[in-house]
Enzyme design. Sequence first.
Site, PDB file in Angstrom:
ATOM      1  N   ASP A  44       2.078  -5.778  -2.657  1.00 57.17           N
ATOM      2  CA  ASP A  44       3.482  -5.807  -3.074  1.00 57.17           C
ATOM      3  C   ASP A  44       3.848  -7.114  -3.764  1.00 57.17           C
ATOM      4  OD1 ASP A  44       3.739  -3.317  -1.959  1.00 57.17           O
ATOM      5  OD2 ASP A  44       4.861  -3.978  -0.201  1.00 57.17           O
TER       6      ASP A  44
ATOM      7  N   TYR B  19       2.978   7.466  -1.766  1.00 56.28           N
ATOM      8  CA  TYR B  19       4.321   7.735  -2.269  1.00 56.28           C
ATOM      9  C   TYR B  19       4.302   8.868  -3.297  1.00 56.28           C
ATOM     10  CZ  TYR B  19       6.160   3.329  -0.292  1.00 56.28           C
ATOM     11  OH  TYR B  19       6.558   2.322   0.539  1.00 56.28           O
TER      12      TYR B  19
ATOM     13  N   GLU C  52       0.945   8.953  -5.668  1.00 59.54           N
ATOM     14  CA  GLU C  52      -0.133   7.976  -5.565  1.00 59.54           C
ATOM     15  C   GLU C  52      -1.353   8.630  -4.929  1.00 59.54           C
ATOM     16  OE1 GLU C  52       2.430   3.889  -4.938  1.00 59.54           O
ATOM     17  OE2 GLU C  52       1.902   5.072  -3.161  1.00 59.54           O
TER      18      GLU C  52
END
EC number: 3.2.1.18
Length: 379
Positions: free
Chosen positions: A46, A333, A354
């Site tokens: 992230d 996701y 994903e």
Amino acid sequence: METCPVLQKETLFHTEVYAYRIPALLYLKKQKTLLAFAEKRASRTDEHAELIVLRRGSYNGATNHVKWQPEEVVTQAQLEGHRSMNPCPLYDKQTKTLFLFFIAVPGRVSEQHQLQTRVNVTRLCRVTSTDYGMNWSPVQDLTETTIGSTHQDWATFAVGPGHCLQLRNRAGSLLVPAYAYRKLHPVHKPTPFAFCFISLDHGHTWELGNFVSENSLECQVAEVGTGAHRVVYLNARSFIGARVQAQSPNDGLDFQDNQVVSKLVEPPHGCHGSVVAFHSPTSKPDCLRHVAAYTHPTDSRNRTNLGVYLNQTPLDPTAWSEPTLLATGTCAYSDLQIWGLGPDGSPQFGCLYESGNYDEIIFLMFTLKQAFPTVHGAQ
């Protein structure tokens, strides 16, 4: 668990020099255009997010195929010194304005660092387009005007990710689903609560809706019913092994009937999922019945085996179907859109998800009949 046949499957983003995460999908009906967004990252983590990228797809109804254009960077969707995360597209049908909401986080500051220090450095941002995403406005930082002093009451927050919602009310209200880690006690850890940013004036000003129950994170919303029976349905990620849902009778301002949805399992730490609502195939045109479809990993132990679930009475948390598999193996996701009828005469879906160890973001297209052949009216 049945596996769903599909109309089209295509990799849109593939990790090589750069990594891609956090898919968002939007269908523009009149333009027959799909917009697929993702975060472009220096690595899968992230903290290495950088920019938001876009691929544009043209849908051909005669061939039931989407032709995708090359990747482009939404260069305006960034604040200097910040990384752009959580793309949330929204199209206002009345003003013909396309919004792209996202959060901007300085440098490599992580969400965990903000939770530990209890210092919120995340910003709420947006860009807009009046030509369906061909060109974008300069970035606007909405943090002060929309969140104001409440910003310091949160350890951090985020929007979406994924598609947002325009309501069918008189105002054509715009809803951007979000969640915030609230600092409710000086000793206890910040706690996540889902809510919506709301605009009653086509995006000129925004207000904060009230919170759903605690332990609700990344979320999406859908509109169910019409007239006096119309409610906003919210479905959220949680850390408690199952999804959380709630409903709003006043256009996203307040949520009630917060419930754990035991049929929609979460892996440890949860995972983002996507929800859309549409008219029941068995309903007459003036009927209030809506059906909800939801995509999410189906395994309670790992982020594996992406499934689609159906609920023919969406406000009933016990009415979700068993899932039909869209993809096997590692997945995470997803974002779901619905438009028109497919070649078999049943509602048609697009799903951006994903796959692998965040190696790819894949686009799937399938119909209701392909996923749930026994649903009455989808024959």
